[in-house]
Design an enzyme around this catalytic site. Sequence first.
Site, PDB file in Angstrom:
ATOM      1  N   ARG A 105       0.832  -1.192   0.000  1.00  0.00           N
ATOM      2  CA  ARG A 105       0.000   0.000   0.000  1.00  0.00           C
ATOM      3  C   ARG A 105       0.879   1.259   0.000  1.00  0.00           C
ATOM      4  NH1 ARG A 105      -5.152   1.646  -1.054  1.00  0.00           N
ATOM      5  NH2 ARG A 105      -6.138   2.805   0.618  1.00  0.00           N
ATOM      6  N   THR A 378      -9.978   0.264  -9.964  1.00  0.00           N
ATOM      7  CA  THR A 378      -8.920  -0.495  -9.302  1.00  0.00           C
ATOM      8  C   THR A 378      -8.888  -1.769 -10.119  1.00  0.00           C
ATOM      9  OG1 THR A 378      -9.170   0.397  -7.072  1.00  0.00           O
ATOM     10  CG2 THR A 378      -8.505  -1.864  -7.170  1.00  0.00           C
ATOM     11  N   ASN A 398      -6.243   4.046  -7.187  1.00  0.00           N
ATOM     12  CA  ASN A 398      -7.461   4.578  -6.587  1.00  0.00           C
ATOM     13  C   ASN A 398      -8.473   4.978  -7.651  1.00  0.00           C
ATOM     14  OD1 ASN A 398      -9.252   5.118  -4.579  1.00  0.00           O
ATOM     15  ND2 ASN A 398      -8.421   7.102  -4.039  1.00  0.00           N
ATOM     16  N   GLY A 470     -13.744  -1.702  -6.811  1.00  0.00           N
ATOM     17  CA  GLY A 470     -15.058  -1.157  -6.471  1.00  0.00           C
ATOM     18  C   GLY A 470     -15.087  -0.284  -5.232  1.00  0.00           C
TER      19      GLY A 470
HETATM   20  O1  DON Z   1      -8.037   0.987  -1.337  1.00  0.00           O
HETATM   21  C1  DON Z   1      -9.209   1.261  -1.556  1.00  0.00           C
HETATM   22  O2  DON Z   1     -10.122   0.853  -0.875  1.00  0.00           O
HETATM   23  C2  DON Z   1      -9.542   2.108  -2.756  1.00  0.00           C
HETATM   24  N1  DON Z   1      -8.446   2.978  -3.061  1.00  0.00           N
HETATM   25  C3  DON Z   1      -9.883   1.218  -3.879  1.00  0.00           C
HETATM   26  C4  DON Z   1     -10.297   1.984  -5.088  1.00  0.00           C
HETATM   27  C5  DON Z   1     -11.167   1.215  -5.976  1.00  0.00           C
HETATM   28  O3  DON Z   1     -11.452   0.084  -5.790  1.00  0.00           O
HETATM   29  C6  DON Z   1     -11.711   1.955  -7.106  1.00  0.00           C
HETATM   30  N2  DON Z   1     -12.425   1.024  -7.955  1.00  0.00           N
HETATM   31  N3  DON Z   1     -13.253   0.679  -8.496  1.00  0.00           N
END
Ligand code: DON
Length: 568
Positions: A105, A378, A398, A470
Amino acid sequence: MIRKILSHLVILTLCLASCSTPSKQEQVEQRLTGTIGQKAMVSSVHELASEVGKDVLANGGNAFDAAVAVQFALAVVYPEAGNIGGGGFAVIRTAEGKSDALDFREKAPLAATETMYQDDNGEVITDLSRIGHLAAGVPGSVDGMVKLHEKYGSMDWAQLVQPAVDLAKSGYVVEERGAANFMRMQEAFARYNGQGFYLVKDWQPTDTVWHKDLESTMALIRDNGRAGFYEGAVADLILAEMEEGNGLITQADLDAYEAQWRTPLIGHYKGHRIISMPPPSSGGVALLQLLNGSANYDFAKMGHNSAEQLHVMVELCRRVYADRASYLGDPDYYDVPVDMLLSDQYNSDRFNTISMDKKTSSSEIKEGEVEIIESIETTHFSIVDELGNAVSITTTVNGYFGNKVMVDGAGFFLNNEMDDFSAKPGVPNQFGLIGNEANAIQPEKRMLSSMTPTIVDKDGQLLMVVGTPGGSTIITAVYQTIINVIDHGMTMQEAVNAKKIHHQWLPDLVLVEKGAFGTVLTDQLKAYGHEIQERSMLGKMDCILVREDGTLEGASDYTRNGGIAVGY
Ligand code: DON
């Protein structure tokens, strides 16, 4: 490609000769079984990336080698979310049944402050954490892949990065999805990269795109590993980009970045073992809480997507997402009470307030008013090799194309992951998620995530590898997909295709996929007191199921503009 997909699939042909041929969309929605492989499988959002992974496996690489190659290939052919400028999580189960979790991360830069997205009056400045240089966290993907390869890889590193170098060199046809995604971003691309930026143009599905500068970036990573990104020419380009746009990332940030091995979370559900991601993801904790609560209900008897089952799920989600907002954050900076949240006693107290007659209002659980915004990206991929090693990776910048800033001269987009922090207690981020101290910004802290890469086994044997993009809806999509297989006996493809719902405590709304439920079911849900709102799609899964005969079923989410599973 279509022929290849169809050859793998069983099409439901209820239509008689007199019926018109089903549309492509209807055909994909009718698929009951995904790609079947005898030995190995890769399921990802892009055919070229899945093929890269399959080639690694077929040439003697293991699942972890293939994961490294797929991660870098996606960074070229799926810049919407595939990345070297972002981060992610990997959940691992070796053929021997050992589990592991890798946290790559992003981190807040050293110069980040708790109030950096607030104005002098303490109001959050719209979009500052979402677009442009200040939105970027320190990227973790390259160090993550290096650490994954060091611990579990078996092939030569350079061989695994080479396909990405080749793809950057050859370019690729954008097809309908790629052209549409580039077109959506024209204004932001021009604003943050200049009118002459090569992605600013009228994109057609047949166009080829070359991320020209990415070829040399990938070659440096191939030749120098971690140093190819965090030091030298690529690092200099990142720093120059930061200087140009008043970003915060410095060489000290790049030097300090380290992906972390974490102890995976292990839970149990109806005779299955669930292996998922611990904090700084909220995904594993929330998933295990949801499954803990679900163990008390006979979903098979209630029926898939019956009003009764959906009501129970919504009520569980309401409570679990309230906990997420209060208790979850980076465990290196905040004492996350994981043991408490996963204890049977805590969850039974938490869930025994669920009424089977009517909903509990979210304001009775905790207060707040938030709004969810759509349009997010994502990506997830799942891999199983011939030996039975499995890896589940969710990786992200993101938002679509992250912060929309491509590092000039280096050919990749930076993330806008800083928006996953709580910019101010109680103020929602782009997913409508709120947080407080646990997820407040601090230098070098990791922002809380919902990404939920997960592996399920049963009686010591691998069963399922699951995950999805998502944003906040990741957790609920993974949860329903697992329930669909375990409780409702669905194939992997059916479980992926099945319509999904989402509830995240606040706002107090049940999101349902457009056209998913008829008026009868909608009325039944309303009778419990639920307020319903339609959403174009929930989840975009890429999963693998080990079938009873030992063959593998790879299921990509064709129905939601998704990718392709490739196996052999
Ligand atoms: O880490 C997270 O929870 C978000 N940054 C994820 C972003 C995401 O899944 C966007 N997608 N559809």
